[in-house]
Design a protein around this motif. Structure first.
Motif, mmCIF file in Angstrom:
data_model
loop_
_atom_site.group_PDB
_atom_site.id
_atom_site.type_symbol
_atom_site.label_atom_id
_atom_site.label_comp_id
_atom_site.label_asym_id
_atom_site.label_seq_id
_atom_site.Cartn_x
_atom_site.Cartn_y
_atom_site.Cartn_z
ATOM 1 N N UNK A 6 32.578 91.223 38.111
ATOM 2 C CA UNK A 6 33.656 91.301 37.136
ATOM 3 C C UNK A 6 34.081 92.750 36.986
ATOM 4 N N UNK A 7 35.338 93.017 37.344
ATOM 5 C CA UNK A 7 35.907 94.364 37.266
ATOM 6 C C UNK A 7 37.001 94.340 36.211
ATOM 7 N N UNK A 8 36.894 95.214 35.252
ATOM 8 C CA UNK A 8 37.827 95.222 34.133
ATOM 9 C C UNK A 8 39.008 96.154 34.403
ATOM 10 N N UNK A 9 40.180 95.699 34.029
ATOM 11 C CA UNK A 9 41.356 96.568 34.043
ATOM 12 C C UNK A 9 41.539 97.251 32.695
ATOM 13 N N UNK A 10 40.690 96.916 31.731
ATOM 14 C CA UNK A 10 40.794 97.501 30.388
ATOM 15 C C UNK A 10 39.791 98.616 30.158
ATOM 16 N N UNK A 25 26.479 78.576 39.519
ATOM 17 C CA UNK A 25 27.096 77.977 38.351
ATOM 18 C C UNK A 25 26.287 78.142 37.071
ATOM 19 N N UNK A 26 25.171 78.839 37.108
ATOM 20 C CA UNK A 26 24.285 78.943 35.949
ATOM 21 C C UNK A 26 24.934 79.630 34.751
ATOM 22 N N UNK A 27 25.864 80.540 34.987
ATOM 23 C CA UNK A 27 26.541 81.216 33.895
ATOM 24 C C UNK A 27 25.794 82.409 33.344
ATOM 25 N N UNK A 28 24.760 82.873 34.040
ATOM 26 C CA UNK A 28 24.031 84.055 33.600
ATOM 27 C C UNK A 28 24.869 85.291 33.900
ATOM 28 N N UNK A 29 25.039 86.158 32.898
ATOM 29 C CA UNK A 29 25.882 87.346 33.012
ATOM 30 C C UNK A 29 25.045 88.574 32.711
ATOM 31 N N UNK A 30 25.095 89.550 33.608
ATOM 32 C CA UNK A 30 24.409 90.828 33.412
ATOM 33 C C UNK A 30 25.457 91.923 33.415
ATOM 34 N N UNK A 31 25.424 92.770 32.408
ATOM 35 C CA UNK A 31 26.397 93.855 32.371
ATOM 36 C C UNK A 31 25.784 95.137 32.915
ATOM 37 N N UNK A 32 26.646 95.998 33.383
ATOM 38 C CA UNK A 32 26.245 97.368 33.663
ATOM 39 C C UNK A 32 26.021 98.041 32.318
ATOM 40 N N UNK A 33 25.393 99.186 32.308
ATOM 41 C CA UNK A 33 25.248 99.924 31.067
ATOM 42 C C UNK A 33 26.613 100.337 30.545
ATOM 43 N N UNK A 34 26.921 99.949 29.319
ATOM 44 C CA UNK A 34 28.185 100.350 28.692
ATOM 45 C C UNK A 34 28.003 101.764 28.141
ATOM 46 N N UNK A 35 28.872 102.648 28.590
ATOM 47 C CA UNK A 35 28.792 104.063 28.226
ATOM 48 C C UNK A 35 29.856 104.394 27.186
ATOM 49 N N UNK A 36 29.728 105.514 26.503
ATOM 50 C CA UNK A 36 30.724 105.903 25.510
ATOM 51 C C UNK A 36 31.913 106.629 26.158
ATOM 52 N N UNK A 37 32.599 105.931 27.069
ATOM 53 C CA UNK A 37 33.722 106.513 27.788
ATOM 54 C C UNK A 37 35.047 106.000 27.232
ATOM 55 N N UNK A 38 36.046 106.885 27.227
ATOM 56 C CA UNK A 38 37.394 106.453 26.881
ATOM 57 C C UNK A 38 38.103 105.964 28.151
ATOM 58 N N UNK A 39 39.380 105.635 28.027
ATOM 59 C CA UNK A 39 40.137 105.081 29.151
ATOM 60 C C UNK A 39 40.300 106.063 30.304
ATOM 61 N N UNK A 40 40.132 107.363 30.049
ATOM 62 C CA UNK A 40 40.244 108.381 31.095
ATOM 63 C C UNK A 40 38.882 108.722 31.710
ATOM 64 N N UNK A 55 31.533 103.491 20.462
ATOM 65 C CA UNK A 55 32.396 103.442 21.647
ATOM 66 C C UNK A 55 31.748 102.593 22.742
ATOM 67 N N UNK A 56 30.455 102.811 22.981
ATOM 68 C CA UNK A 56 29.748 102.036 24.005
ATOM 69 C C UNK A 56 29.756 100.543 23.654
ATOM 70 N N UNK A 57 29.560 100.214 22.392
ATOM 71 C CA UNK A 57 29.594 98.812 21.964
ATOM 72 C C UNK A 57 30.981 98.210 22.156
ATOM 73 N N UNK A 58 32.023 98.986 21.873
ATOM 74 C CA UNK A 58 33.380 98.509 22.131
ATOM 75 C C UNK A 58 33.596 98.221 23.607
ATOM 76 N N UNK A 59 33.081 99.100 24.453
ATOM 77 C CA UNK A 59 33.199 98.888 25.895
ATOM 78 C C UNK A 59 32.372 97.685 26.343
ATOM 79 N N UNK A 60 31.199 97.497 25.739
ATOM 80 C CA UNK A 60 30.386 96.322 26.047
ATOM 81 C C UNK A 60 31.135 95.050 25.676
#
Length: 133
Positions: A6-10, A25-40, A55-60
């Motif tokens: 899953x690649x985000x455009x946001x 089809x199991x539906x298990x989702x693993x995220x990368x570490x969400x960092x405190x980064x802005x759009x730039x 910020x990191x939680x918002x990105x998560x």
């Protein structure tokens, strides 16, 4: 079991990895570490652990949304804070607890030496499961 990256455009497009992956089809989702980064791709709030964690939680949340799930679908998190001071761990955890509210999924909270971006103080990753239709 097929894997869907899953690649985000946001979120910052310069990350050298997918923001999440789903095992189908199991539906298990693993995220990368969400960092405190802005759009730039810049680390936000230098020196401010609570603000960086927000910020990191918002990105998560965005990464989870892109995977079709929410905070309420999280099975477990891991939280990293660059510190040797337990007060900093608590400051980061307070933000996580506020974001998750009643959904107090299991978590691991760690003090670490360094994280990937200059000035980065926090990171959070999650394991979630997509609701079965």
């Amino acid at each position: 079991m097929p894997v869907s990256l899953i690649r985000s455009t946001r979120l910052f497009p310069g990350a050298p990895y997918a923001y999440a992956a789903q095992a189908l089809p199991a539906g298990l989702i693993l995220t990368a570490g969400a960092c405190p980064l802005d759009e730039q791709g810049e680390v936000t709030a230098p020196g401010d652990i609570p603000a960086q964690m927000r910020q990191a939680l918002g990105n998560l949340r965005i990464a989870l949304d892109e995977a079709g799930v929410t905070i309420g679908d999280v099975l477990k998190t891991t939280v990293y804070v660059t510190t040797t001071d337990r007060a900093d761990l608590v400051a980061a955890w307070d933000e996580v607890a506020a974001a998750f509210g009643e959904h107090d999924a299991p978590s691991t909270l760690l003090g670490v030496t360094v994280l990937g971006y200059p000035g980065q103080l926090v990171e959070i990753e999650a394991i979630a499961v997509a609701p079965q239709n």
